[in-house]
Design an enzyme around this catalytic site. Sequence first.
Site, PDB file in Angstrom:
ATOM      1  N   GLU A 119     -25.106   5.070  84.662  1.00 20.37           N
ATOM      2  CA  GLU A 119     -25.916   3.879  84.964  1.00 20.37           C
ATOM      3  C   GLU A 119     -26.817   4.197  86.146  1.00 20.37           C
ATOM      4  O   GLU A 119     -26.356   4.265  87.288  1.00 20.37           O
ATOM      5  CB  GLU A 119     -24.990   2.701  85.283  1.00 20.37           C
ATOM      6  CG  GLU A 119     -24.028   2.375  84.158  1.00 20.37           C
ATOM      7  CD  GLU A 119     -22.789   1.624  84.647  1.00 20.37           C
ATOM      8  OE1 GLU A 119     -22.931   0.620  85.356  1.00 20.37           O
ATOM      9  OE2 GLU A 119     -21.673   2.065  84.335  1.00 20.37           O
TER      10      GLU A 119
ATOM     11  N   HIS B 122     -26.546  -0.122  80.318  1.00 20.94           N
ATOM     12  CA  HIS B 122     -25.110   0.144  80.307  1.00 20.94           C
ATOM     13  C   HIS B 122     -24.654   0.790  78.996  1.00 20.94           C
ATOM     14  O   HIS B 122     -23.561   0.479  78.485  1.00 20.94           O
ATOM     15  CB  HIS B 122     -24.345  -1.152  80.572  1.00 20.94           C
ATOM     16  CG  HIS B 122     -23.020  -0.963  81.234  1.00 20.94           C
ATOM     17  ND1 HIS B 122     -21.989  -0.261  80.662  1.00 20.94           N
ATOM     18  CD2 HIS B 122     -22.570  -1.377  82.441  1.00 20.94           C
ATOM     19  CE1 HIS B 122     -20.948  -0.269  81.474  1.00 20.94           C
ATOM     20  NE2 HIS B 122     -21.276  -0.938  82.566  1.00 20.94           N
TER      21      HIS B 122
ATOM     22  N   HIS C 183     -22.438  -7.068  87.704  1.00 17.11           N
ATOM     23  CA  HIS C 183     -23.433  -7.005  86.634  1.00 17.11           C
ATOM     24  C   HIS C 183     -24.140  -8.339  86.361  1.00 17.11           C
ATOM     25  O   HIS C 183     -24.297  -8.754  85.196  1.00 17.11           O
ATOM     26  CB  HIS C 183     -22.790  -6.486  85.349  1.00 17.11           C
ATOM     27  CG  HIS C 183     -22.388  -5.036  85.404  1.00 17.11           C
ATOM     28  ND1 HIS C 183     -22.993  -4.111  86.215  1.00 17.11           N
ATOM     29  CD2 HIS C 183     -21.430  -4.334  84.722  1.00 17.11           C
ATOM     30  CE1 HIS C 183     -22.439  -2.919  86.033  1.00 17.11           C
ATOM     31  NE2 HIS C 183     -21.480  -3.026  85.146  1.00 17.11           N
TER      32      HIS C 183
HETATM   33  C1  GLA Z   1     -19.331  -0.828  85.175  1.00 21.63           C
HETATM   34  C2  GLA Z   1     -18.325  -0.881  86.235  1.00 21.63           C
HETATM   35  C3  GLA Z   1     -16.977  -0.637  85.661  1.00 21.63           C
HETATM   36  C4  GLA Z   1     -16.689  -1.564  84.515  1.00 21.63           C
HETATM   37  C5  GLA Z   1     -17.764  -1.463  83.496  1.00 21.63           C
HETATM   38  C6  GLA Z   1     -17.536  -2.456  82.399  1.00 21.63           C
HETATM   39  O1  GLA Z   1     -19.594   0.453  84.795  1.00 21.63           O
HETATM   40  O2  GLA Z   1     -18.586  -0.005  87.283  1.00 21.63           O
HETATM   41  O3  GLA Z   1     -16.008  -0.802  86.648  1.00 21.63           O
HETATM   42  O4  GLA Z   1     -16.633  -2.872  85.004  1.00 21.63           O
HETATM   43  O5  GLA Z   1     -19.010  -1.672  84.096  1.00 21.63           O
HETATM   44  O6  GLA Z   1     -16.239  -2.462  81.940  1.00 21.63           O
END
Ligand code: GLA
Length: 382
Positions: free
Chosen positions: A347, A212, A138
Amino acid sequence: MRDRIPAVAAWAALFALATAPGWAQTAAASKGGRVEKSSFGTTKDGQPVDLYTLTNANGVVARIITYGALLTELHVPDKAGKPADVVLGFKSLDRYEGAHPYFGATIGRVANRIAKGKFKLLGQEYTLATNNGPNHLHGGLKGFDKRVWKAQPVSVGGVPAVRFTYASADMEEGYPGALTATVTYTLTHANELRLEYTAVTDKPTIVNLTNHSYFNLAGDGQGTILDHELTIMADRYTPVDDTLIPTGEIASVRGTVMDFSRATAIGARIKDVPGPAPGGYDHNYVLSHGGGVLAMSAAVRDPQSGRVLEVLTSEPGIQLYTGNFLDGTITGKAGVAYQKHAGFCLETQHFPDSINHPNFPPVVLQPGRTFKSTTVYRFSAR
Ligand code: GLA
């Protein structure tokens, strides 16, 4: 054109107004939508953060802060017209500045994982922060979710909208090229929250932007989402290794616990999802429409409230994440501790670790080109 507000919606509008901070100072409810700006505090390093409140003709309310261009609240009606805030998050800026799992945030420069934080572009190797076990996640240590964006209301014809802009410097978080990203949030009178992203760069770089938000259609703090019925318009997904990096295979969901091609309760088979602890879904689906045009991609219904979320996107993939890492240590807006599966994320994105998989849709952005992406969260109730 809508010429009369139905009684239920009018009630919802009043409710939303009455619960809005500082509502007494704001303009009276009108048939059109509106945008209001207020302060959301100051970051630890002294940057002022604003809160934009978008209200549509039906009284649906979306709140977005300039920190992380982040959706903090989204109030939508159930089948009886009763509104609830359907996204997880916090009331105050200090909580968003602290450790949290990306609640509501805009994610960039590259959403999801990059294996070992390494990639090659035009023969040059780049090394990024490894902030998720051995991998990059991210956007790195201080991704777009932790930056203060500039904001400008851009409403057209009474449809409330705000454009957020962030200029990311060359080599920020290890990514090449000065990149300017925008995300425009529009709240339509059809109860759709529309997110339109753009990005331009001065050198070849990689981009994958997403939002997110964690949704709970029963309302923030109302237990888990395991009974929500989910459909994803995908026959295939990208299997992952133990560190959640795609193996490169594009596998069929048929006959497996990954299959959401027909509406199925999220919790129906969640215990059988293969993968590392803490288990649950954390996988990218290969959308059947292939991306490139805005198309129906997923739908979720909460059987109790009747609230329905439909997700349309122009992206080729969707990460289904079922809040597996929530463990009761974070308390949210409603004063309730977020337990495992307190929310789900859809997402919309290019596939994880795309830059290291030539068979995945490309994430390279060239100077002179504009990255464009649209995702719509459409709400109804039945
Ligand atoms: C994303 C990732 C997850 C986790 C979340 C935050 O969705 O795919 O594995 O890291 O972010 O906790």
